[in-house]
Design a protein around this motif. Structure first.
Motif, PDB file in Angstrom:
ATOM      1  N   THR A   1       4.137   0.644  21.323  1.00 41.60           N
ATOM      2  CA  THR A   1       3.076  -0.357  21.298  1.00 41.60           C
ATOM      3  C   THR A   1       1.842   0.153  20.573  1.00 41.60           C
ATOM      4  N   PHE A   2       1.514   1.416  20.754  1.00 41.47           N
ATOM      5  CA  PHE A   2       0.361   1.997  20.079  1.00 41.47           C
ATOM      6  C   PHE A   2       0.530   1.927  18.565  1.00 41.47           C
ATOM      7  N   ALA A   3       1.687   2.312  18.069  1.00 45.08           N
ATOM      8  CA  ALA A   3       1.922   2.313  16.620  1.00 45.08           C
ATOM      9  C   ALA A   3       1.797   0.911  16.047  1.00 45.08           C
ATOM     10  N   GLU A   4       2.442  -0.042  16.668  1.00 40.79           N
ATOM     11  CA  GLU A   4       2.451  -1.389  16.101  1.00 40.79           C
ATOM     12  C   GLU A   4       1.104  -2.085  16.266  1.00 40.79           C
ATOM     13  N   SER A   5       0.398  -1.779  17.333  1.00 39.03           N
ATOM     14  CA  SER A   5      -0.940  -2.341  17.516  1.00 39.03           C
ATOM     15  C   SER A   5      -1.915  -1.754  16.503  1.00 39.03           C
ATOM     16  N   LEU A   6      -1.860  -0.427  16.319  1.00 35.79           N
ATOM     17  CA  LEU A   6      -2.757   0.220  15.365  1.00 35.79           C
ATOM     18  C   LEU A   6      -2.495  -0.283  13.954  1.00 35.79           C
ATOM     19  N   ARG A   7      -1.250  -0.462  13.601  1.00 37.71           N
ATOM     20  CA  ARG A   7      -0.918  -0.992  12.280  1.00 37.71           C
ATOM     21  C   ARG A   7      -1.599  -2.342  12.051  1.00 37.71           C
TER      22      ARG A   7
ATOM     23  N   MET B   1       0.841  -1.193   0.000  1.00 40.72           N
ATOM     24  CA  MET B   1       0.000   0.000   0.000  1.00 40.72           C
ATOM     25  C   MET B   1       0.877   1.244   0.000  1.00 40.72           C
ATOM     26  N   SER B   2       0.728   2.081  -0.998  1.00 40.57           N
ATOM     27  CA  SER B   2       1.500   3.310  -1.070  1.00 40.57           C
ATOM     28  C   SER B   2       0.755   4.437  -0.355  1.00 40.57           C
ATOM     29  N   LEU B   3       1.428   5.559  -0.228  1.00 37.59           N
ATOM     30  CA  LEU B   3       0.828   6.725   0.406  1.00 37.59           C
ATOM     31  C   LEU B   3       0.025   7.522  -0.611  1.00 37.59           C
ATOM     32  N   PRO B   4      -0.957   8.301  -0.149  1.00 34.50           N
ATOM     33  CA  PRO B   4      -1.682   9.178  -1.077  1.00 34.50           C
ATOM     34  C   PRO B   4      -0.722  10.139  -1.769  1.00 34.50           C
ATOM     35  N   ALA B   5      -0.942  10.380  -3.038  1.00 31.38           N
ATOM     36  CA  ALA B   5      -0.115  11.349  -3.761  1.00 31.38           C
ATOM     37  C   ALA B   5      -0.404  12.752  -3.243  1.00 31.38           C
ATOM     38  N   PRO B   6       0.593  13.632  -3.267  1.00 31.28           N
ATOM     39  CA  PRO B   6       0.339  15.017  -2.850  1.00 31.28           C
ATOM     40  C   PRO B   6      -0.594  15.725  -3.821  1.00 31.28           C
ATOM     41  N   THR B   7      -1.511  16.518  -3.278  1.00 37.39           N
ATOM     42  CA  THR B   7      -2.432  17.306  -4.082  1.00 37.39           C
ATOM     43  C   THR B   7      -2.450  18.738  -3.567  1.00 37.39           C
ATOM     44  N   ALA B   8      -3.188  19.593  -4.246  1.00 41.67           N
ATOM     45  CA  ALA B   8      -3.306  20.982  -3.794  1.00 41.67           C
ATOM     46  C   ALA B   8      -4.060  21.088  -2.480  1.00 41.67           C
ATOM     47  N   ASP B   9      -4.910  20.107  -2.200  1.00 41.95           N
ATOM     48  CA  ASP B   9      -5.775  20.189  -1.021  1.00 41.95           C
ATOM     49  C   ASP B   9      -5.263  19.406   0.181  1.00 41.95           C
ATOM     50  N   ASN B  10      -4.596  18.280  -0.043  1.00 44.92           N
ATOM     51  CA  ASN B  10      -4.202  17.484   1.116  1.00 44.92           C
ATOM     52  C   ASN B  10      -2.925  18.019   1.752  1.00 44.92           C
ATOM     53  N   ARG B  11      -2.650  17.566   2.953  1.00 44.17           N
ATOM     54  CA  ARG B  11      -1.504  18.051   3.715  1.00 44.17           C
ATOM     55  C   ARG B  11      -0.810  16.894   4.427  1.00 44.17           C
ATOM     56  N   ALA B  12       0.488  17.085   4.626  1.00 48.16           N
ATOM     57  CA  ALA B  12       1.256  16.250   5.540  1.00 48.16           C
ATOM     58  C   ALA B  12       1.522  17.081   6.791  1.00 48.16           C
ATOM     59  N   VAL B  13       1.244  16.501   7.932  1.00 46.72           N
ATOM     60  CA  VAL B  13       1.404  17.200   9.216  1.00 46.72           C
ATOM     61  C   VAL B  13       2.674  16.685   9.888  1.00 46.72           C
ATOM     62  N   VAL B  14       3.484  17.611  10.389  1.00 49.80           N
ATOM     63  CA  VAL B  14       4.677  17.225  11.139  1.00 49.80           C
ATOM     64  C   VAL B  14       4.659  17.956  12.472  1.00 49.80           C
TER      65      VAL B  14
ATOM     66  N   GLY C   1      -5.920   0.597   3.560  1.00 49.28           N
ATOM     67  CA  GLY C   1      -5.267   1.668   2.816  1.00 49.28           C
ATOM     68  C   GLY C   1      -4.536   2.659   3.690  1.00 49.28           C
ATOM     69  N   VAL C   2      -4.602   2.480   5.011  1.00 46.62           N
ATOM     70  CA  VAL C   2      -3.923   3.386   5.942  1.00 46.62           C
ATOM     71  C   VAL C   2      -2.677   2.682   6.488  1.00 46.62           C
ATOM     72  N   ASN C   3      -1.531   3.294   6.256  1.00 43.38           N
ATOM     73  CA  ASN C   3      -0.259   2.757   6.724  1.00 43.38           C
ATOM     74  C   ASN C   3       0.111   3.357   8.077  1.00 43.38           C
ATOM     75  N   VAL C   4       0.714   2.549   8.935  1.00 44.96           N
ATOM     76  CA  VAL C   4       1.233   3.042  10.212  1.00 44.96           C
ATOM     77  C   VAL C   4       2.633   2.465  10.405  1.00 44.96           C
ATOM     78  N   THR C   5       3.579   3.337  10.681  1.00 41.88           N
ATOM     79  CA  THR C   5       4.970   2.913  10.877  1.00 41.88           C
ATOM     80  C   THR C   5       5.524   3.557  12.138  1.00 41.88           C
ATOM     81  N   LEU C   6       6.275   2.777  12.903  1.00 40.04           N
ATOM     82  CA  LEU C   6       6.971   3.263  14.085  1.00 40.04           C
ATOM     83  C   LEU C   6       8.409   3.603  13.720  1.00 40.04           C
ATOM     84  N   LEU C   7       8.839   4.800  14.050  1.00 38.99           N
ATOM     85  CA  LEU C   7      10.254   5.166  13.998  1.00 38.99           C
ATOM     86  C   LEU C   7      10.802   5.038  15.403  1.00 38.99           C
ATOM     87  N   ALA C   8      11.771   4.152  15.590  1.00 36.20           N
ATOM     88  CA  ALA C   8      12.312   3.905  16.926  1.00 36.20           C
ATOM     89  C   ALA C   8      13.812   4.182  16.927  1.00 36.20           C
TER      90      ALA C   8
END
Length: 265
Positions: free
Chosen positions: A166-172, A1-14, A179-186
């Motif tokens: 644990t939250f990240a890996e459980s939610l994944r 499953m890939s990530l949604p492509a960037p568009t004029a309307d969507n956003r990535a939040v950091v 279609g929703v990806n979840v990844t833990l950066l450790a």
């Protein structure tokens, strides 16, 4: 499953975008064409970053100066994100302290738990329904190698990161085939431009550090592939293995002694 492509309307939040891994994640996402919502307490640094990324990559960068440890400040942001088209959420903001818990500022320790754990939960819950409805999205959660084991003299941080890990890996696991990806950066030690890092940087051998840019790149690559966990660096890989396989009575003593030295001035 890939990530949604960037568009004029969507956003990535950091979140935690004003320094370190957060700044590197923002630049990595901007370089891939994503417009951004940058979140941190220091609005001046966010504004400067937004201007730089806009000029360099031609994206839109919105600034939200919010103290995520404060529930009253965090609530409007969560409400906004729930209504927006959020393609990617990087739950990255976090703080660590070192030393015996009873000798630290206890209110600050409560704030750290709120920032490192509760805010991650809140913002993930805010964006999740929309991602599921669109059948696309990515949630990257910055946990820590420290969340794999008990660490005296790093108690609140280790405990809060145990939650995020644990939250990240459980939610994944729950979101398979949605279609929703979840990844833990450790990560372990990551070299940043944060002046607060100077107190501990000289106590850790140089070869153990990894760059924030490297951590950001492999994290977004991993999120696109829906990897469970990204573990950059020698020390973080060793801590991950020790946390999984070594007796906790032993790792607690060894890690506690090491972190006691980090807290000594």
């Amino acid at each position: 499953m890939s990530l949604p492509a960037p568009t004029a309307d969507n956003r990535a939040v950091v979140t935690g975008a004003s320094s370190g891994i957060g700044t590197a994640l923002a630049e990595e996402l901007a370089s891939r064409g994503y417009s951004l919502i940058l979140v941190a307490r220091r609005g001046d640094l966010l504004t400067a970053l937004a201007q730089k990324l806009t000029e360099r990559y031609g994206i839109t960068a919105e600034v939200r100066a919010v103290d995520l440890s404060n529930r009253e400040q965090r609530a409007p942001l969560a409400d906004e994100l729930a209504k927006r088209d959020i393609a990617i959420l990087c739950n990255n903001a976090g703080v660590a302290t070192f030393g015996p818990l009873a000798k630290l500022d206890l209110q600050y320790e409560r704030d750290i738990m709120e920032l490192n754990a509760v805010a991650v939960h809140d913002l993930s819950l805010a964006v999740l329904p929309g991602m599921l409805e669109r059948r696309g999205g990515g949630i990257l959660i910055t946990g820590s190698a420290a969340g794999n084991m008990p660490i005296p003299n790093n108690t609140t941080y280790a405990a809060s990161k145990a939650f995020t890990n644990t939250f990240a890996e459980s939610l994944r696991g729950e979101l398979k085939n949605t279609g929703v990806n979840v990844t833990l950066l450790a990560p372990g030690p990551v070299r940043t431009d944060n002046p607060d890092q100077e107190e501990v940087s000289n106590k850790i051998p140089e070869f153990i550090w990894v760059s924030a840019a490297h951590a950001a790149k492999i994290s977004i690559d991993g999120l696109a592939r829906n990897k469970m966990r990204i573990v950059p660096g020698v020390l973080s890989k060793g801590m991950s293995l020790a946390g999984q396989f070594a007796p906790r009575a032993i790792t607690s003593v060894v890690a506690g002694a090491a972190y006691k030295k980090l807290g000594e001035q």
